[in-house]
Each structure stands twice: as C-alpha cells, then as structure tokens.
Design a protein around this motif. Structure first.
Motif, PDB file in Angstrom:
ATOM      1  N   PRO A   1       0.792  -1.226   0.000  1.00  0.00           N
ATOM      2  CA  PRO A   1       0.000   0.000   0.000  1.00  0.00           C
ATOM      3  C   PRO A   1       0.829   1.283   0.000  1.00  0.00           C
ATOM      4  O   PRO A   1       0.315   2.346  -0.325  1.00  0.00           O
ATOM      5  CB  PRO A   1      -0.804  -0.096   1.297  1.00  0.00           C
ATOM      6  CG  PRO A   1       0.011  -0.964   2.186  1.00  0.00           C
ATOM      7  CD  PRO A   1       0.736  -1.924   1.301  1.00  0.00           C
TER       8      PRO A   1
ATOM      9  N   SER B   1       6.738   3.079   2.399  1.00  0.00           N
ATOM     10  CA  SER B   1       7.278   2.786   3.737  1.00  0.00           C
ATOM     11  C   SER B   1       6.917   1.376   4.171  1.00  0.00           C
ATOM     12  O   SER B   1       7.738   0.673   4.756  1.00  0.00           O
ATOM     13  CB  SER B   1       6.832   3.812   4.776  1.00  0.00           C
ATOM     14  OG  SER B   1       5.735   4.555   4.358  1.00  0.00           O
ATOM     15  N   THR B   2       5.696   0.954   3.860  1.00  0.00           N
ATOM     16  CA  THR B   2       5.290  -0.394   4.241  1.00  0.00           C
ATOM     17  C   THR B   2       6.045  -1.445   3.420  1.00  0.00           C
ATOM     18  O   THR B   2       6.487  -2.458   3.963  1.00  0.00           O
ATOM     19  CB  THR B   2       3.768  -0.551   4.091  1.00  0.00           C
ATOM     20  OG1 THR B   2       3.145   0.312   5.036  1.00  0.00           O
ATOM     21  CG2 THR B   2       3.317  -1.971   4.365  1.00  0.00           C
TER      22      THR B   2
ATOM     23  N   ARG C   1       9.059  -1.134   2.202  1.00  0.00           N
ATOM     24  CA  ARG C   1      10.407  -1.164   2.765  1.00  0.00           C
ATOM     25  C   ARG C   1      10.437  -1.964   4.073  1.00  0.00           C
ATOM     26  O   ARG C   1      11.344  -2.768   4.297  1.00  0.00           O
ATOM     27  CB  ARG C   1      10.878   0.273   3.008  1.00  0.00           C
ATOM     28  CG  ARG C   1      12.241   0.366   3.673  1.00  0.00           C
ATOM     29  CD  ARG C   1      12.380   1.657   4.432  1.00  0.00           C
ATOM     30  NE  ARG C   1      11.297   1.804   5.416  1.00  0.00           N
ATOM     31  CZ  ARG C   1      10.944   2.948   5.952  1.00  0.00           C
ATOM     32  NH1 ARG C   1      11.544   4.063   5.603  1.00  0.00           N
ATOM     33  NH2 ARG C   1       9.966   2.984   6.849  1.00  0.00           N
ATOM     34  N   ASP C   2       9.428  -1.754   4.933  1.00  0.00           N
ATOM     35  CA  ASP C   2       9.395  -2.475   6.212  1.00  0.00           C
ATOM     36  C   ASP C   2       9.174  -3.969   6.014  1.00  0.00           C
ATOM     37  O   ASP C   2       9.749  -4.783   6.725  1.00  0.00           O
ATOM     38  CB  ASP C   2       8.294  -1.911   7.110  1.00  0.00           C
ATOM     39  CG  ASP C   2       8.590  -0.485   7.531  1.00  0.00           C
ATOM     40  OD1 ASP C   2       9.721  -0.033   7.292  1.00  0.00           O
ATOM     41  OD2 ASP C   2       7.698   0.163   8.092  1.00  0.00           O
TER      42      ASP C   2
ATOM     43  N   PHE D   1      11.901  -6.470   7.495  1.00  0.00           N
ATOM     44  CA  PHE D   1      11.588  -7.405   8.571  1.00  0.00           C
ATOM     45  C   PHE D   1      11.220  -8.795   8.071  1.00  0.00           C
ATOM     46  O   PHE D   1      10.617  -9.585   8.787  1.00  0.00           O
ATOM     47  CB  PHE D   1      10.519  -6.808   9.490  1.00  0.00           C
ATOM     48  CG  PHE D   1      11.015  -5.550  10.154  1.00  0.00           C
ATOM     49  CD1 PHE D   1      11.922  -5.634  11.202  1.00  0.00           C
ATOM     50  CD2 PHE D   1      10.646  -4.311   9.692  1.00  0.00           C
ATOM     51  CE1 PHE D   1      12.434  -4.483  11.778  1.00  0.00           C
ATOM     52  CE2 PHE D   1      11.150  -3.155  10.268  1.00  0.00           C
ATOM     53  CZ  PHE D   1      12.047  -3.236  11.313  1.00  0.00           C
TER      54      PHE D   1
ATOM     55  N   GLN E   1       9.158 -10.171   5.744  1.00  0.00           N
ATOM     56  CA  GLN E   1       7.897 -10.725   5.226  1.00  0.00           C
ATOM     57  C   GLN E   1       8.017 -11.034   3.739  1.00  0.00           C
ATOM     58  O   GLN E   1       7.295 -11.857   3.211  1.00  0.00           O
ATOM     59  CB  GLN E   1       6.756  -9.731   5.455  1.00  0.00           C
ATOM     60  CG  GLN E   1       6.266  -9.738   6.895  1.00  0.00           C
ATOM     61  CD  GLN E   1       5.321  -8.590   7.133  1.00  0.00           C
ATOM     62  OE1 GLN E   1       5.667  -7.434   6.926  1.00  0.00           O
ATOM     63  NE2 GLN E   1       4.121  -8.903   7.558  1.00  0.00           N
TER      64      GLN E   1
END
Lengths: 380, 194
Positions: free
Chosen positions: A41, A44-45, A47-48, A52, A54
């Motif tokens: 979406p 930033s999401t 990249r995270d 992390f 996923q």
C-alpha cells in the motif's frame, strides 16, 4: 525439480513490469523460483516488509538502499540494489491554474525542454507546493536539481512534500498542491481526471536517471547467493523481453489485471511506448526514452549513480560527503550483476563508474568481450 | 502527569479510531489526538509534537508521515523515528499486526511499551475480525451458488437434492476442485446457455 518459494513486493506502477513479466511469462519458474508477488500500500510499508523479512525482494525507489547505507532510516538494515529495474519514467505536472498562468506568458507546452520550462516556472515568482510520492525518491532529487538550476531556492521558492499518488490528483484539484512529480500511470491518471497538465518528463531533467531498483536485504543476499542469482536472471530476462519491439501491448495486458495495476491496458501502455497524453484536450507527445526497462546499460547498477544519490542526500541531511559516497557505492551491487548475469548477454563493463552530469555524448566503455554501449547520460 | 504521552492516531474510520483511543486510555492518562489522512497531514502531525504516532500499515498516508522521520535530520535527537530500533522483534510483530508506530527517539522504552502493546493487541483484534468477516462472507456466497447449481441439476436431470449434491461433490473430487468452484462453473455456463 522443486521450485524455491520467493516473495517479492511491488507498488502498482508501470515500472514494476520486470517483476510482473518474470512471473507471468514464466521466467521465474524457468529459473527454479515459485515467485509470489505482493502488492504493497505504500513505499514505507514495502520497505518495512523487506526489512523485517515478510518478503525477500522488492521493487524499490533507487534512493532507499542508499539511504539505508547512510543510516537515514533508523532501525532499517542495509538494503542492496541488485540491479536497476527502470531508468526514467516519471512526469512533472502542474495544476490547471499554474498552467493558465504559463499560457498567458505564451509558453509552448512541448513536453520536452526542461530548461525552458524551469525558467518559465521561476518567472512566475510564486512559491510552488510540489507533491512527490516519497521523500526518499528520484522524483525529489530530479525536481530539486531542476528547480535549483532554474534559479529557485528549495524551501522558499518551492516546497516538496510527500503525497501518496492515489491522493495526488485530488490534492491538485483541491488547490493543496501546485505541481507534482509521479511515476506512471499516475501522471496519466491525473490527466484523465482533468486535474493536471503534464509539463516535462523526468528524462528531460536527467536522461538516464535510475528510477527503481531490485532491492534485497544485504544479509539475505549473503545467505542466499543461489536464490539471489536466480531472481536476478529471471528479472533480467523479463526486462529483455520488455525491451523487445512489439511486446508493450502484451505487457500492458499482463499488468492491467486487478492483482497488479487494476487499470485499463491503454493507460498503462502510454508509458511503455513513450506516447503520453499531456492534457485533457488529448494532445499527444512522443518522448523517446521516456521509460527504459532494458537496452544498453539500463539494468547495470552503476556505482557512480549510487554516489550521485548519496552526495545529494548527504548534502540535504548534513552528512559527511566523503564517507557517504563510499557507503552509497557499496549498496549498488555491480559485482553481483557481473557475477550472476554473465552469459545471459547482459551488458558487462569492467568499470563500475561512469561520469555523471558531464556528458552529452553517447559513451563507450571497455568490456571483457565486446564494447558496452552506454546510453545517453545527460542533465538538463 | 509524569507518564503522560502525546499520541497521534492517523485513522479515517471514526469507530475504529475511538476503539483504539479507548484501549490506549487503559495504559495511562495520555494526550491523544486523532487525525484523518488529509493533505498536509505531515504538518498537522508535527504541530502536535507527538511522542508516538500510530498508523495502519495499509494506510497509504503513511508515506506522508514518513517524511517527519527525516525532515529535521537524522542527527537531531528530537525527531520522530520508526519504532525503537532496540527491539526489532516488536517492530516485526507490530507490522504483522498491521500497525506502524513512530516514536520520538530517546524516549524510554518502558514508557512507550504499554502503549505499543495495547495498539498491537487492538490491531490484531481488527485483523482477526476482518479475516472472520471475509470467511463468513465467502461461506455465504458459496452456499448460495451451490444451492443454485443444485437447483439447475434437479431441473435438468430430474434428480433429488441429495443426488444433485452428490453429483457436484463427485465432480469436484474428480477435478480436484472445491464444490463451490464446480457449482460456479455450472451456474455461469447455464447463464450463457439459457
């Protein structure tokens, strides 16, 4: 043979094409990968999710891995750019009211010369509020470079802020933004909704700007050299397919479906062919090299380009320039590109540095076997 | 109030926002503000000088907030940053639950932990509810389509309801598909033919 599962994230944009084609045309499967594509979406999401674990790989803005090396994103591990997914492909557009004022100065809306357009904007003597999708993006770099060279001062004559592209058209319409710089299809979507006029393509600012890269975590690449190689080969072969003449209509069909872009194929194809409709009167402008997915040195992760990004970021955030340059270069993995794509006919070069911001000529560099033709590399 | 934190929640859904506020109140007397994802969001957030910013991972406005984490420079202590980097596991859990948190650097971890924990729990609940809702919806749709397929078979082949269902089940098993899928194919074929 059992396929190895690998998840890659993307943002629904035309330049996600190499990953989508790698899956849809079976290049990933031929390289032994069960490639799962996950739509994200926001940057930033995405990249995270990568940081992390996923997902293992991502379609990523080229400055993000550089920023990870410079320590600009706290808590985010080092990300590497394995290869460049796309060169250019962004547009700079303006609101109806700014366009009206340019028209009064009898400005020619030719969608090409960045110098003339920059001068015209500077002469309006109006502070511009400009939306870009993400603060760490080539969009931000290009707009800052261009307007600064046009005699405008960042923070005074223009203000850049991050606005998610789906909200960009509305923000321009509401008068919250005077201008925007986005990747396709969002420029065309803004035109379709009659809330913006396209002024110049990003390629008029820098003719060879690395826009998106194939990013992975550095420690993941170290632990999984085999998957890394397979992913790079599959993506490179998809890019080669995309670069072949006559494939853009089919590529647009692949991407149009809901799980990818969820838009009509005609609007997607504009970027692939470089034929953009720039205003609601339907004026069409052709831009050679509007978006490059393959050919010459397109996919090669030049360390010099990473350094250029690093220099720009270190200047903006007040970091020490020399060590920033070295850190930036270390995340563009031209070493892995050579190692993993030799033998696939990929353009190879012994040097990993080219001269940025200097040449108006097509350059050539020595290769192990043949000559590498570098694409035109020119700033406004 | 020594332990009070200024918390900004970015959420467009009012009911959801108030449920989050409620669960955070249980962790202390915080100063809580709710913002919807408007343009100029970053500026509105900054004006409130929050200690913690909470936003749904799926909300595209996250990219506007992200610039706060960079705006005044990484060397500046008074900047909001992505969840405390000392605890990657917590960040991971938060993202998986669907919440992203920006926390002012230098804030003591034990002060914010209860808040983040409460937010994570609340978002996990939402995620579970969403999954359950989707499952129920799908089950309902499946039921409807299977009933229509059974009806078609009963009429066309003059068989009983049990026989019709048995036929659908057998076909599904032979083709390695779900009964609902076979039913859907039958119904859409019938729509074309009749």
């Amino acid at each position: 043979m059992k396929l190895r599962p690998l998840s890659a994230g993307f943002i629904p944009l035309v330049d996600a094409a190499p990953l989508i084609v790698a899956k849809e045309l079976g290049f990933a499967e031929e390289e032994g990968l069960a490639l799962d594509l996950v739509s994200a979406p926001s940057w930033s999401t995405l990249r995270d999710m990568l940081a992390f674990g996923q997902i293992q790989a991502a379609h990523m803005l080229s400055p993000v891995p550089v920023a990870s090396a410079l320590g600009l994103m706290n808590g985010i591990p080092r990300l590497n750019a394995l290869m460049v997914l796309s060169v250019n492909g962004t547009v700079f557009g303006i609101s109806e009211s700014i366009a009206q004022r340019l028209e009064n100065t009898s400005f020619a809306f030719d969608f090409s010369g960045a110098q003339a357009a920059g001068r015209a904007l500077a002469e309006l003597k109006t502070p511009l509020r400009i939306g870009v999708p993400f603060i760490l993006s080539m969009h931000h770099e290009l707009v800052s470079l261009w307007l600064t060279r046009s005699g405008m001062v960042a923070g005074e004559d223009f203000q850049i802020c991050a606005v998610p592209p789906p909200m960009m058209a509305q923000a321009v319409k509401n008068g919250d933004l005077d201008a925007f710089c986005v990747g396709e299809p969002w420029g065309s979507v803004t035109v379709e909704r009659a809330s913006g006029i396209l002024l110049v393509p990003g390629s008029a600012i820098w003719s060879s700007a690395p826009e998106k890269v194939l990013a992975v975590r550095e420690d993941w690449a170290e632990k999984h050299p085999d998957e890394t190689a397979r992913l790079m080969r599959a993506t490179w072969r998809a890019a080669e397919w995309l670069g072949r003449k006559g494939n853009s209509a089919m590529a647009a069909e692949f991407m149009a479906v809901d799980r990818y872009l969820g838009l009509g194929p005609d609007i997607i194809e504009r970027a692939l062919t470089g034929e953009l409709i720039v205003n609601s009167q339907g004026d069409l402008r052709k831009t050679p090299d509007f978006l490059r997915l393959h050919g010459s040195d397109t996919c090669f992760p030049w360390k010099s380009k990473a350094a250029w990004i690093g220099e720009s970021l270190s200047c903006r955030y007040g970091l020490e320039p020399l060590s920033s340059k070295a850190s930036a270069e270390s995340v563009f993995r031209s070493d892995l590109f050579r190692e993993n794509l030799a033998g696939l006919g990929a353009n190879m070069t012994l040097v990993s540095d080219a001269t940025e911001d200097a040449s108006n000529e097509i350059q050539t560099a020595e290769d192990h076997s043949e000559e590498l033709i570098l694409g035109p590399n020119r700033f406004l | 109030m020594a332990n009070a934190l200024t918390i900004v929640i970015v959420e467009q859904d009012k009911d959801r926002a108030s449920a989050i506020v409620e669960s955070l109140r249980e962790t202390g007397e915080h100063d809580i503000h709710v913002l919807a994802g408007e343009s100029g969001l970053a500026r509105s957030v900054m004006r409130l000088e929050p200690d913690v910013v909470l936003i749904d991972v799926a909300d595209p406005s996250r990219d506007s907030i992200e610039q706060i984490a960079l705006a005044s420079g990484p060397m500046d202590r008074a900047v909001a940053l992505f969840v405390d980097h000392s605890d990657a596991q917590m960040t991971k859990t938060a993202i998986e639950a669907g919440v992203s948190a920006y926390v002012v650097d230098g804030l003591q971890f034990d002060r914010i932990k209860p808040v983040i924990d409460a937010a994570i729990a609340r978002f996990q609940l939402y995620q579970r509810m969403r999954t359950e809702l989707e499952t129920t919806k799908r089950a309902l749709e499946d039921r409807k389509i299977i009933d229509r397929a059974k009806g078609l078979l009963i009429k066309a082949r003059n068989i009983s309801e049990e026989e019709a269902y048995a036929l659908l089940r057998k076909t599904a098993m032979d083709q390695g598909k779900r009964v609902a899928e076979v039913s859907r194919a039958l119904v859409s074929a019938a729509d074309l033919l009749l």
